[in-house]
Design a protein around this motif. Structure first.
Motif, short mmCIF file in Angstrom:
data_model
loop_
_atom_site.label_atom_id
_atom_site.label_comp_id
_atom_site.label_asym_id
_atom_site.label_seq_id
_atom_site.Cartn_x
_atom_site.Cartn_y
_atom_site.Cartn_z
N PRO A 24 0.80 -1.23 0.00
CA PRO A 24 0.00 0.00 0.00
C PRO A 24 0.83 1.28 0.00
O PRO A 24 0.52 2.24 -0.72
N LYS A 25 1.88 1.32 0.80
CA LYS A 25 2.70 2.52 0.88
C LYS A 25 3.38 2.82 -0.47
O LYS A 25 3.35 3.95 -0.96
N ALA A 26 3.98 1.78 -1.06
CA ALA A 26 4.67 1.96 -2.34
C ALA A 26 3.68 2.35 -3.44
O ALA A 26 3.98 3.19 -4.30
N THR A 27 2.49 1.75 -3.40
CA THR A 27 1.47 2.06 -4.42
C THR A 27 1.09 3.53 -4.37
O THR A 27 1.06 4.22 -5.40
N PHE A 28 0.78 4.02 -3.18
CA PHE A 28 0.35 5.41 -3.03
C PHE A 28 1.45 6.37 -3.48
O PHE A 28 1.20 7.33 -4.22
N GLU A 29 2.66 6.09 -3.06
CA GLU A 29 3.78 6.97 -3.40
C GLU A 29 4.04 6.96 -4.90
O GLU A 29 4.24 8.01 -5.52
N LEU A 30 4.02 5.78 -5.50
CA LEU A 30 4.35 5.65 -6.92
C LEU A 30 3.30 6.35 -7.79
O LEU A 30 3.64 7.13 -8.70
N VAL A 31 2.03 6.08 -7.52
CA VAL A 31 0.97 6.71 -8.32
C VAL A 31 0.98 8.22 -8.13
O VAL A 31 0.86 9.00 -9.09
N THR A 32 1.12 8.66 -6.88
CA THR A 32 1.14 10.10 -6.59
C THR A 32 2.26 10.80 -7.35
O THR A 32 2.04 11.84 -8.00
N GLU A 33 3.45 10.25 -7.29
CA GLU A 33 4.61 10.90 -7.89
C GLU A 33 4.56 10.85 -9.42
O GLU A 33 4.97 11.82 -10.08
N ILE A 34 4.07 9.77 -9.99
CA ILE A 34 3.95 9.72 -11.45
C ILE A 34 2.93 10.73 -11.94
O ILE A 34 3.17 11.46 -12.91
N LYS A 35 1.80 10.83 -11.26
CA LYS A 35 0.78 11.80 -11.67
C LYS A 35 1.26 13.24 -11.48
O LYS A 35 0.86 14.14 -12.22
N ARG A 36 2.13 13.43 -10.51
CA ARG A 36 2.69 14.77 -10.29
C ARG A 36 3.71 15.13 -11.38
O ARG A 36 3.89 16.30 -11.71
N THR A 37 4.33 14.10 -11.97
CA THR A 37 5.43 14.32 -12.91
C THR A 37 4.99 14.36 -14.37
O THR A 37 5.54 15.12 -15.17
N VAL A 38 4.00 13.54 -14.72
CA VAL A 38 3.57 13.48 -16.12
C VAL A 38 2.12 13.91 -16.25
O VAL A 38 1.34 13.80 -15.30
N ALA A 39 1.77 14.37 -17.43
CA ALA A 39 0.40 14.85 -17.68
C ALA A 39 -0.41 13.81 -18.43
O ALA A 39 -1.16 14.13 -19.36
N LEU A 40 -0.26 12.56 -18.05
CA LEU A 40 -0.95 11.45 -18.72
C LEU A 40 -1.76 10.65 -17.71
O LEU A 40 -1.42 10.61 -16.53
N PRO A 41 -2.82 9.98 -18.17
CA PRO A 41 -3.53 9.06 -17.29
C PRO A 41 -2.61 7.94 -16.82
O PRO A 41 -1.68 7.54 -17.54
N VAL A 42 -2.86 7.41 -15.63
CA VAL A 42 -2.08 6.31 -15.07
C VAL A 42 -2.99 5.09 -14.92
O VAL A 42 -4.09 5.18 -14.38
N HIS A 43 -2.49 3.94 -15.39
CA HIS A 43 -3.24 2.69 -15.39
C HIS A 43 -2.46 1.69 -14.53
O HIS A 43 -1.28 1.46 -14.78
N LEU A 44 -3.09 1.12 -13.53
CA LEU A 44 -2.41 0.17 -12.64
C LEU A 44 -2.84 -1.26 -12.95
O LEU A 44 -4.01 -1.59 -12.93
#
Length: 598
Positions: free
Chosen positions: A186-206
């Motif tokens: 859970p911790k890694a998931t939240f951090e990874l999705v948060t940081e990717i969405k902060r860095t790129v302007a694209l939708p994120v698919h898990l």
């Protein structure tokens, strides 16, 4: 509206990864077609229904054409985007293909109905996805640039953020986090999705798997972090090594800001349908059906575990499964911490299995292990074990270019090889992926395939060739027909005829054993010679030497295929080949005499 307030989009994997993970990819098109119209009405973002191991399994075991499956399914579900998993320069195979093959394969995939391409490279070497990505974009379709998620001393959130930015710069439309072994917490998931969405302007698919039991918590944390799309599987083919259940996500978000809007009543009907379908494939179910937190250590993807089980069963060594699972992370460390996803999962897993079965680490090194270490699959994440490198290198250097740059165009040779057999482009592409398997498929396509053959042949490891096509014998009394089915080198007499109940997958009558079919072999001449025996079960992929050839100790005599990997069988002594005791495509077991050297 922020991502946290948008309806969550769902990709259902029931037509591909769900049954690949739980049922060894054996689901047939006939069991998909009746439910497609309902799947089309649910409101999914997409249906993942192609790629991965489907190609190999369909032509190897099911006597089905994967291109035709895509067309048939699309006719029944024209409104929902179809999605496929593409292994970058490996396409749907286990090696790198030349750019001309990659370009043709992608274009033909678009022609048969693929709308979204999830493109990944097993080593996250994005040089290996560029040709496929650019071709998809030229065709006007959607690219999911993919990060193969793993955990190691050299992988970090910071590294994955850089990868996401690189994929955006390459032209990806969506960033996919591919957690193929269910390693996220859970911790890694939240951090990874948060940081990717902060860095790129694209939708994120898990994309993640339920193997370790953390999937539900991980998906919730991803939703909290604003993930745009998630992969799930209809409940009757979910959990275990598959994905988290679709209905759970839909029910959990109902009435809130991220309500999926999916039709729950239709989902119930679809779940009931696949619950019944699943009963036809019981023999293919992996023993890994529940939570297995140990996967956090071995990092083995769900779709790979059943292959490993079968390999050990063939050796009567299933009791060694825990040893193999413990050896996998050691081999992975030695090889520079590659993420474990096709083909690297097969490479590392097969090598670990050999290390355990032979009782000596790296006594036998597969061709693919050797080529992976030499850079022929791309750049490995970290340094190699010095002792392993010394065994492999033999004076060679690691290549530093894109591996496909070393390949000559292949299409003209494919056309020449199939001259007089087929000129259909999609057949030629199937041949390019799996030459020997495709040729057998072309011979049997359109002919009746007794359920006993599909049942028995697919119970063998996925690395084994398909059972040979059944040849009808004279009719048996009462209008029945006799068939001879060859499975793993043994012949079975099967009677099909009037009065028999309609055959279902996994429900055919047991075959009656007949005398084993002898593999044609060259008899050893007077004086004999020392036997060269098979170190593992598999099939004879290629015979290099012939009777009368002089060989030195260590020279390659033939190549076996096992667990989808090639293993070179080298001369155990210097001398002259006295006999070759097997034929190409023959199935062999550990200890079988392959040749004699005198």
């Amino acid at each position: 509206m922020s991502a946290e307030q948008k309806p969550l989009k769902i990709t259902d994997t029931v037509l591909r990864d769900a049954h690949q993970s739980l049922l060894a990819t054996r689901m047939r098109t006939e069991h998909m077609l009746p439910i497609m119209e309902k799947l089309d009405k649910v409101g999914y973002y997409s249906l993942e229904m192609w790629g991965g191991a489907t190609f190999d399994t369909m032509i190897r075991f099911l006597n089905e054409d994967p291109w035709e499956r895509a067309r048939q399914l699309k006719k029944k579900a024209p409104n929902t985007p179809f999605q496929m998993l593409l292994r970058g320069q490996n396409l749907v195979g286990y090696r790198h293909y030349a750019d001309d093959i990659v370009e043709r394969f992608v274009k033909k995939s678009v022609d048969v109905g693929i709308d979204i391409f999830r493109i990944f490279d097993a080593l996250n070497d994005f040089r290996n996805i560029k040709k496929a990505l650019d071709t998809v974009k030229k065709c006007g379709k959607i690219v999911e640039g993919t990060i193969s998620y793993t955990v190691s001393p050299v992988h970090s959130v910071e590294l994955y953020i850089k990868m996401a930015k690189q994929l955006e710069d390459m032209g990806s439309d969506i960033i996919c986090i591919k957690d193929m072994a269910g390693l996220l917490d859970p911790k890694a998931t939240f951090e990874l999705v948060t940081e990717i969405k902060r860095t790129v302007a694209l939708p994120v698919h898990l994309h993640t798997h339920a193997t370790t039991g953390l999937a539900g918590m991980n998906l919730q944390k991803a939703i909290d972090a604003g993930v745009d799309i998630v992969d799930t599987a209809i409940s009757s083919l979910s959990m275990g090594t598959s994905q988290f259940a679709t209905e759970c996500i839909v029910a959990g978000l109902k009435g809130g800001p991220r309500d999926t809007g999916l039709d729950m009543s239709l989902l119930h009907e679809i779940a009931e349908y696949f619950k019944e379908v699943k009963t036809h494939y019981k023999e293919f179910e992996s023993d890994f059906k529940n939570v297995d937190v140990k996967i956090l250590d071995s990092q083995i993807p769900g779709g790979m575990i059943s292959n490993m089980e079968n390999q050990l069963k063939e050796q009567n060594a299933l009791d060694k499964i825990d040893q193999v699972l413990a050896e996998v992370p050691r081999v992975r460390k030695d090889m520079g911490y590659p993420p474990l996803v096709t083909p690297t999962s097969q490479i590392v897993g097969s090598q670990a299995t050999l290390n355990v079965l032979t009782g000596e680490r790296y006594k036998i090194i597969t061709k693919e292990t050797r080529e992976c270490l030499l850079g022929k699959y791309g750049k490995l994440p970290s340094d190699l074990d010095p002792d392993l490198w010394e065994k492999v290198s033999k004076g060679q250097k690691v290549i530093d270019c894109r591996p496909a740059d070393l390949l000559e165009p292949e299409w003209d040779q494919v056309v020449a090889d199939c001259d007089g057999i087929t000129a259909k482009e999609e057949d030629l592409l199937s041949y390019a992926m799996f030459p020997k398997v495709a040729l057998k498929f072309f011979e049997t396509r359109g002919k009746p395939l007794p359920e006993t053959q599909a049942s028995a042949s697919s119970a063998a490891p996925a690395s084994q060739p398909a059972a040979s096509a059944p040849a009808p014998a004279p009719a048996a009394p009462g209008g029945a027909a006799n068939y001879t089915v060859v499975v793993n080198g043994k012949s079975y007499s099967v009677q099909v005829g009037q009065g028999a109940a309609p055959a279902n997958v996994g429900a055919a009558p047991a075959p009656v054993a007949a005398a084993p079919v002898a593999v044609a072999a060259s008899p050893a001449p007077a004086g004999g010679g020392e036997p060269l025996t098979s170190p593992l079960p598999g099939s004879v992929f290629k015979i290099i030497s012939k009777v009368g050839d002089a060989v030195n100790e260590g020279d390659t005599v033939m190549i076996l295929e096992s667990m989808k990997m090639e293993t070179e069988i080298n001369a155990h002594r210097s001398g002259t080949i006295q006999s070759i005791n097997v034929q190409e495509s023959a199935n062999v077991q550990t200890g079988d005499v392959l040749a004699t050297i005198g």
